[in-house]
Scaffold this motif. Sequence first.
Motif, PDB file in Angstrom:
ATOM      1  N   TRP A 180       0.626  -0.960   0.293  1.00 24.29           N
ATOM      2  CA  TRP A 180      -0.070  -0.206  -0.159  1.00 24.29           C
ATOM      3  C   TRP A 180       0.514   0.907   0.026  1.00 24.29           C
ATOM      4  O   TRP A 180       0.282   2.093  -0.124  1.00 24.29           O
ATOM      5  CB  TRP A 180      -1.041  -0.237   0.678  1.00 24.29           C
ATOM      6  CG  TRP A 180      -0.138  -0.337   2.394  1.00 24.29           C
ATOM      7  CD1 TRP A 180      -0.689  -1.003   3.409  1.00 24.29           C
ATOM      8  CD2 TRP A 180      -0.445   0.900   3.532  1.00 24.29           C
ATOM      9  NE1 TRP A 180       0.590  -0.578   4.514  1.00 24.29           N
ATOM     10  CE2 TRP A 180       0.205   0.500   4.616  1.00 24.29           C
ATOM     11  CE3 TRP A 180      -0.081   2.353   3.256  1.00 24.29           C
ATOM     12  CZ2 TRP A 180       1.082   1.456   5.770  1.00 24.29           C
ATOM     13  CZ3 TRP A 180       0.725   3.122   4.139  1.00 24.29           C
ATOM     14  CH2 TRP A 180       1.378   2.677   4.813  1.00 24.29           C
ATOM     15  N   VAL A 181       2.235   0.922   0.692  1.00 24.40           N
ATOM     16  CA  VAL A 181       2.990   2.305   0.359  1.00 24.40           C
ATOM     17  C   VAL A 181       3.021   2.924  -0.773  1.00 24.40           C
ATOM     18  O   VAL A 181       3.138   3.414  -1.924  1.00 24.40           O
ATOM     19  CB  VAL A 181       4.509   2.319   0.952  1.00 24.40           C
ATOM     20  CG1 VAL A 181       5.171   2.821   0.721  1.00 24.40           C
ATOM     21  CG2 VAL A 181       3.689   1.995   3.048  1.00 24.40           C
ATOM     22  N   GLY A 182       3.151   1.751  -2.173  1.00 26.17           N
ATOM     23  CA  GLY A 182       3.213   1.790  -3.859  1.00 26.17           C
ATOM     24  C   GLY A 182       2.299   2.350  -3.756  1.00 26.17           C
ATOM     25  O   GLY A 182       2.184   3.155  -4.920  1.00 26.17           O
ATOM     26  N   PHE A 183       0.914   2.033  -3.650  1.00 33.30           N
ATOM     27  CA  PHE A 183       0.460   2.588  -3.879  1.00 33.30           C
ATOM     28  C   PHE A 183      -0.315   3.979  -3.525  1.00 33.30           C
ATOM     29  O   PHE A 183      -0.335   4.875  -4.118  1.00 33.30           O
ATOM     30  CB  PHE A 183      -1.928   1.636  -3.322  1.00 33.30           C
ATOM     31  CG  PHE A 183      -2.318   2.645  -3.570  1.00 33.30           C
ATOM     32  CD1 PHE A 183      -3.305   2.308  -5.222  1.00 33.30           C
ATOM     33  CD2 PHE A 183      -2.997   3.014  -2.561  1.00 33.30           C
ATOM     34  CE1 PHE A 183      -4.075   2.736  -5.382  1.00 33.30           C
ATOM     35  CE2 PHE A 183      -4.695   3.793  -3.332  1.00 33.30           C
ATOM     36  CZ  PHE A 183      -4.794   4.053  -4.437  1.00 33.30           C
ATOM     37  N   VAL A 184       0.386   4.494  -2.745  1.00 28.56           N
ATOM     38  CA  VAL A 184       0.062   5.896  -1.966  1.00 28.56           C
ATOM     39  C   VAL A 184       1.531   6.759  -3.395  1.00 28.56           C
ATOM     40  O   VAL A 184       0.667   7.933  -3.507  1.00 28.56           O
ATOM     41  CB  VAL A 184       0.947   6.299  -0.600  1.00 28.56           C
ATOM     42  CG1 VAL A 184       1.364   7.597  -0.202  1.00 28.56           C
ATOM     43  CG2 VAL A 184      -0.759   5.668   0.275  1.00 28.56           C
ATOM     44  N   MET A 185       2.397   5.937  -3.425  1.00 27.92           N
ATOM     45  CA  MET A 185       3.021   6.687  -4.715  1.00 27.92           C
ATOM     46  C   MET A 185       2.454   6.779  -5.922  1.00 27.92           C
ATOM     47  O   MET A 185       2.498   7.826  -6.852  1.00 27.92           O
ATOM     48  CB  MET A 185       4.679   5.953  -4.804  1.00 27.92           C
ATOM     49  CG  MET A 185       5.575   5.716  -3.312  1.00 27.92           C
ATOM     50  SD  MET A 185       6.766   5.080  -3.397  1.00 27.92           S
ATOM     51  CE  MET A 185       7.031   5.974  -4.726  1.00 27.92           C
ATOM     52  N   PHE A 186       1.487   5.814  -6.027  1.00 25.32           N
ATOM     53  CA  PHE A 186       0.869   5.532  -7.394  1.00 25.32           C
ATOM     54  C   PHE A 186       0.201   6.935  -7.216  1.00 25.32           C
ATOM     55  O   PHE A 186      -0.096   7.595  -8.073  1.00 25.32           O
ATOM     56  CB  PHE A 186       0.011   4.655  -7.851  1.00 25.32           C
ATOM     57  CG  PHE A 186      -0.893   4.784  -8.883  1.00 25.32           C
ATOM     58  CD1 PHE A 186      -0.911   5.316  -9.527  1.00 25.32           C
ATOM     59  CD2 PHE A 186      -2.449   4.208  -7.743  1.00 25.32           C
ATOM     60  CE1 PHE A 186      -2.301   5.306 -10.005  1.00 25.32           C
ATOM     61  CE2 PHE A 186      -3.312   4.482  -8.564  1.00 25.32           C
ATOM     62  CZ  PHE A 186      -3.610   5.096  -9.686  1.00 25.32           C
ATOM     63  N   VAL A 187      -0.798   7.424  -6.040  1.00 22.75           N
ATOM     64  CA  VAL A 187      -1.702   8.396  -6.141  1.00 22.75           C
ATOM     65  C   VAL A 187      -1.206   9.738  -6.114  1.00 22.75           C
ATOM     66  O   VAL A 187      -1.328  10.754  -6.428  1.00 22.75           O
ATOM     67  CB  VAL A 187      -2.832   8.345  -4.960  1.00 22.75           C
ATOM     68  CG1 VAL A 187      -3.091   9.745  -4.699  1.00 22.75           C
ATOM     69  CG2 VAL A 187      -3.110   6.984  -4.775  1.00 22.75           C
ATOM     70  N   VAL A 188       0.179  10.288  -5.580  1.00 19.27           N
ATOM     71  CA  VAL A 188       1.386  11.497  -4.844  1.00 19.27           C
ATOM     72  C   VAL A 188       1.503  11.442  -6.943  1.00 19.27           C
ATOM     73  O   VAL A 188       1.420  12.959  -7.197  1.00 19.27           O
ATOM     74  CB  VAL A 188       2.095  10.763  -4.265  1.00 19.27           C
ATOM     75  CG1 VAL A 188       2.597  12.693  -4.535  1.00 19.27           C
ATOM     76  CG2 VAL A 188       1.467  10.526  -2.711  1.00 19.27           C
ATOM     77  N   PHE A 189       1.654  10.413  -7.282  1.00 20.04           N
ATOM     78  CA  PHE A 189       2.405  11.067  -9.046  1.00 20.04           C
ATOM     79  C   PHE A 189       1.769  10.747  -9.756  1.00 20.04           C
ATOM     80  O   PHE A 189       1.808  11.497 -10.631  1.00 20.04           O
ATOM     81  CB  PHE A 189       3.780   9.948  -8.895  1.00 20.04           C
ATOM     82  CG  PHE A 189       5.126  10.743  -8.494  1.00 20.04           C
ATOM     83  CD1 PHE A 189       6.356  11.007  -8.806  1.00 20.04           C
ATOM     84  CD2 PHE A 189       5.227   9.636  -7.153  1.00 20.04           C
ATOM     85  CE1 PHE A 189       6.947  11.062  -7.508  1.00 20.04           C
ATOM     86  CE2 PHE A 189       6.294   9.561  -6.208  1.00 20.04           C
ATOM     87  CZ  PHE A 189       7.282  10.180  -7.204  1.00 20.04           C
TER      88      PHE A 189
END
Length: 573
Positions: A180-189
């Motif tokens: 889910w940290v990878g998902f957060v990065m996807f949302v931010v970028f």
Amino acid sequence: MNAFADWLLSLAHALFNPGFCPGDWVWATVAAGALTALFPVAGAVLVALMRKFTGNRYDTGTISAIGVIAFVFSFGLPWMAFNGISGIYRAAAEGTSSLSKADLATLNREYCSFIGTQSEYLGGGQNIFETIFYPSGNVLAYGYYLGALVGLPLLALLFMILQARTAMRRGPKWPGRLLWVGFVMFVVFSVGVSANAGVFLWLGFIPIAMLGIIPIALVGPPPWSVINKPERPRPEPRREPPPQVPPPPPPQQQPPKQYAPTAVAPAAQELAAAPGPVPVPPGLTANGGGRYRRIKRLGHGGFGTVWQAVDNQLGRTVALKIAHAPDRDTEERMRREARALAMVDHPNCVRVYDLVEEPDGLALVMEYLEGQSLATAVDTMGPLDDVAAGRLWATMAGALAAAHEKGVLHRDVKPSNVILDPQGMPHLIDFGIARSRGDSTMTATGMMIGTPDFVAPEQAAGAAASPASDAWQLAATVSYALSGYPPRGTRETPMAALMAAARAEPVSKLPQRSAHARLLIASLDNEPRRRPTLHTVVREVEGFLSRSGKSMDGPVTRIVPRHGGTTRAMPPR
């Protein structure tokens, strides 16, 4: 990236493009968001499948594999899809799109007055970052975009966390953070995505993110046989022999250092100077007979009577267990029990002091534990809460594991064989039917080994006892402490209880609302090889207590003395 997004958008348009408001390409954007949500689900499924073979062994290779999966499926592919689709719509709005003439014809079509031309609506206007941080003056429009572009990603993040926790069942949850940290990065970028396209992409993403928990749950957790598998020992690095160094010259001899003599009390000097055995009071013998003065009878069991006694020679209170009929087989049982207990050294296991001849038979001298049994405490004060039961389970599992490491099986773990001392700490007693590995099984008379309500199914069916049998009985004892009932319920007669155990009837009285319910179900499995080991139980319960902000070494109950020498149990504070 453009080719990947073009393929994904074309697939979504082919799958779902109803020709009504707000437009076929707007609906295709929703479908593209749903297809994008499949990538994090696929990543979580891959992690769950990998754990089927690796269990909870998180070495460098395993963590690296989870990290790569998280980067590709939770960040890389979704980011390429969202930004690529937004780029296609922006190019179409600027008249530079690579879409076919047929696709551009429908994309430039107007379905609804409030949407206008689809290409301009999806590709023109502000991006997500500009919409959130540089809003227009319309409050309703800003609330709409804020709810869709912030609220929907936060809701999707909740489902991503649930997916990660589902993939990490029966193990520590921290590796799931990579997903889910990878998902957060996807949302931010993805803040550069067109705001209108982002709204519909997230609308399609949410349902698949929620339903994606189902296939991950269907994969299931790793089996206990994989979790309990010991790690392979790492080969020691090859060490080069040290270089040859000439020996140093011999040091000059110095006189030995002088120390002050140890002071010895006069009474101890007199005792040490007296030759022969330790003196005993007049009229007593050193090895039995009158050495142990009995105070009161504590219990009466299948193999002996237990007395509270005073060691007249050492001046301490002990528990004296005397065989009923001191024949050859009974004496062998007593000697075996003493030998088994002498090998176990654990603060929560009863200690054995001696084996002596009393006038009425062979007597086992054991540690005297003041307090009352767990069965009495639950009967008088009610079931324990999850924290107290967790402490009980972890402590007794550690005590049994220490016995197993010495080759000793208890074979009769039950609530009446757990004593709670005045500090509320549990102690495992009555190894009277304990058997060390290599000892002969003394059941020629057909005597049943164990208590029917708490006997493991394989023992009731006649199979040999094992550490897994002790683990089952301990889990049954913890279940009783939480619910007040044996796990299979009560029967009218001991024989009926024994038959229920031999038939491996399913457990029906488990504490369903307890935080330990799932671990209890696994520990009470009818198949011994599927049960978690005691070390696994300790690790799982310690994790629960740590998450609850509690320590494992706290009291289970607090024993408060009454007038007259009896005791009662109070809940822990």
